[in-house]
Design an enzyme around this catalytic site. Structure first.
Site, PDB file in Angstrom:
ATOM      1  N   TYR A 168      20.039  68.801  34.300  1.00  0.00           N
ATOM      2  CA  TYR A 168      21.008  67.726  34.076  1.00  0.00           C
ATOM      3  C   TYR A 168      20.630  66.660  33.045  1.00  0.00           C
ATOM      4  O   TYR A 168      21.478  65.864  32.676  1.00  0.00           O
ATOM      5  CB  TYR A 168      21.336  67.060  35.425  1.00  0.00           C
ATOM      6  CG  TYR A 168      22.066  68.005  36.353  1.00  0.00           C
ATOM      7  CD1 TYR A 168      23.395  68.304  36.127  1.00  0.00           C
ATOM      8  CD2 TYR A 168      21.418  68.617  37.417  1.00  0.00           C
ATOM      9  CE1 TYR A 168      24.077  69.182  36.956  1.00  0.00           C
ATOM     10  CE2 TYR A 168      22.090  69.502  38.248  1.00  0.00           C
ATOM     11  CZ  TYR A 168      23.417  69.784  38.012  1.00  0.00           C
ATOM     12  OH  TYR A 168      24.089  70.657  38.823  1.00  0.00           O
ATOM     13  N   PHE A 199      24.076  64.942  49.052  1.00  0.00           N
ATOM     14  CA  PHE A 199      25.437  65.472  48.945  1.00  0.00           C
ATOM     15  C   PHE A 199      25.481  66.607  47.942  1.00  0.00           C
ATOM     16  O   PHE A 199      24.506  66.852  47.244  1.00  0.00           O
ATOM     17  CB  PHE A 199      26.436  64.369  48.547  1.00  0.00           C
ATOM     18  CG  PHE A 199      26.096  63.635  47.277  1.00  0.00           C
ATOM     19  CD1 PHE A 199      26.557  64.088  46.042  1.00  0.00           C
ATOM     20  CD2 PHE A 199      25.308  62.488  47.295  1.00  0.00           C
ATOM     21  CE1 PHE A 199      26.257  63.417  44.866  1.00  0.00           C
ATOM     22  CE2 PHE A 199      25.015  61.811  46.112  1.00  0.00           C
ATOM     23  CZ  PHE A 199      25.491  62.277  44.913  1.00  0.00           C
TER      24      PHE A 199
END
Ligand SMILES: CC(=O)SCCNC(=O)CCNC(=O)[C@H](O)C(C)(C)COP(=O)(O)OP(=O)(O)OC[C@H]1O[C@@H](n2cnc3c(N)ncnc32)[C@H](O)[C@@H]1OP(=O)(O)O
Length: 399
Positions: free
Chosen positions: A123, A399
């Site tokens: 990322y 999450f």
């Protein structure tokens, strides 16, 4: 391969997207009876899919808020469910999805995006940086004797799953969330948790601590045990408190659970005082440290202006090829954040800026590692002071 389109997923495509994500993670496919949970986990209008003849990649998000230094809560696009079909990887599918998602956040005025990464090398290229870090504890239960002065107040209550979710969600929503990096948990997050609780193999248990002023702490855990003579481990999945007494109360409870040899508490804040509770601090071993929340400043001026600073202003030059509107020079200081034509003292990309943002990494460390370029010797020290928070940022909401 360029013959594919990226678009928002329809609600009837959530099961397929989850199946694709599970396959990308080498996890078993979702079960048919999990559909109602999946429908509640997917926020409408927040899931992107890439299609050639069928779905080949996807990523979704839900709306949350993140506490930034100074205490403000800033809208956060919480990104999850990222996966590309194994026969379509390394052809730019994720890059296209990330571009669509970040452009959408920017168009909707969402200043921050965040995620938990499966791998550390994915990322950074999309402007995300490690913004909070954690540590894992392993506690030898029989050796972990509490010191006599450790506070003892309140009661711990064991909740019934899955009915507990409503009470846990209401309690979490009332926690002060003052520590930078903490985030809100909208119903989409709790639906994911309910889905875990529903699975036969996991069996999480939930407890809350009731203090003098009412419920002030929550924890979710399970106990892993194979045969009846085998050692067993109590795994603390989630632990959030409003008061120090709630913290010690919940640990008192974990230590009291019978038929447990080891207690493991993963992804805890770096400043967690757990070893201080024990007569022998070595009863709690730190077994691992790692990255927690990855952040992306989607709207650099808005995100920079949302947090507080200390010390002298510094001019930063940000380069952000993916969201070009962010590129430019910013004068950042306690008096505010403004665009400027003044010469830059530090030059950095969006990923390094995200690493500075919650105060987890020092500018001087990022300069030493070559991730930030300094125009003069004093600039790193000034930026260290400017972005310092006096505490450890931590998210703790996977999450
Ligand atoms: C927030 C979350 O949900 S985390 C979950 C992430 N998902 C997973 O880990 C599931 C397994 N992995 C996958 O599904 C895919 O490999 C993904 C989603 C990580 C990447 O998808 P791809 O479509 O292959 O990525 P894409 O082709 O756009 O790659 C862009 C660049 O990143 C690089 N890259 C992509 N994935 C990785 C990786 N895992 N490790 C190192 N580099 C990577 C590519 O080499 C490429 O580099 P280049 O621009 O220099 O050529």
């Amino acid at each position: 391969m360029s013959d594919y389109t990226v678009r928002l997923l329809r609600p009837d495509e959530t099961f397929e997207a989850t199946a694709l994500f599970h396959a990308a993670l080498h996890a078993p496919p979702p079960k048919d009876d999990e559909r109602p949970y999946l429908e509640r986990m997917f926020q409408p209008g927040r899931a992107f899919g890439a299609f050639d003849t069928e779905l080949i990649g996807s990523a979704r998000s839900f709306d949350a808020e993140l506490t930034v230094p100074g205490g403000k809560r800033v809208p956060l696009g919480a990104v999850t469910g990222v996966g590309v079909r194994a026969d379509r990887t390394r052809r730019g599918v994720l890059s296209r999805i990330m571009h669509a998602q970040l452009t959408d956040f920017a168009a909707r005025g969402v200043p921050l995006a965040g995620l938990y990464a499966t791998e550390g090398s994915i990322y950074g290229r999309f402007g995300y940086g490690v913004a909070t870090v954690t540590q894992d504890f392993q506690v030898d239960r029989r050796r972990a004797l509490l010191r006599p002065e450790v506070p003892a107040s309140g009661e711990v209550e064991l909740l019934r799953m899955p009915d507990a979710v409503e009470r846990l969600a209401a309690l979490y929503a009332r926690l002060p969330l003052t520590r930078p990096g903490l985030m809100t948990r909208p119903p989409y997050w709790w639906a994911r948790f309910e889905r875990h609780a529903h699975r036969d193999d996991d069996r999480p248990l939930a407890i809350i601590h009731n203090g003098p002023g009412g419920p002030d702490g929550l924890a979710i855990y399970n106990v892993r045990r194979n045969g009846w003579r085998d050692p067993s481990t109590l795994d603390v999945w989630d632990l959030h408190v409003a008061t120090p007494d709630a913290y010690t109360g919940l640990w008192r409870y974990f230590l009291s659970v019978d038929l447990v040899d080891t207690i493991e508490a993963g992804d805890r804040p770096r400043d967690e005082p757990l070893p201080l509770l024990f007569t022998d601090m070595r009863a709690a071993r730190i077994t691992r440290g790692g990255d927690d929340l990855w952040l992306r400043l989607v709207d650099v001026p808005a995100a920079l202006a949302a947090r507080e600073y200390d010390g002298e202003p510094v001019v930063l030059e940000v380069t952000d090829p993916l969201l070009e509107a962010n590129s430019g020079r910013y004068r950042v200081g306690p008096g505010g954040v403004t665009r400027t034509e003044l010469p830059a003292r530090l030059r950095l990309g969006a990923d390094a800026l995200a690493m500075l943002y919650l105060g987890t990494w020092q500018a001087s460390a990022l300069v030493a590692a070559g991730r930030i370029q300094a125009a003069d010797e004093d600039a790193p020290r000034l930026a260290d002071r400017l972005f310092a928070t006096g505490g450890q940022a931590w998210c703790g909401t996977h999450f």
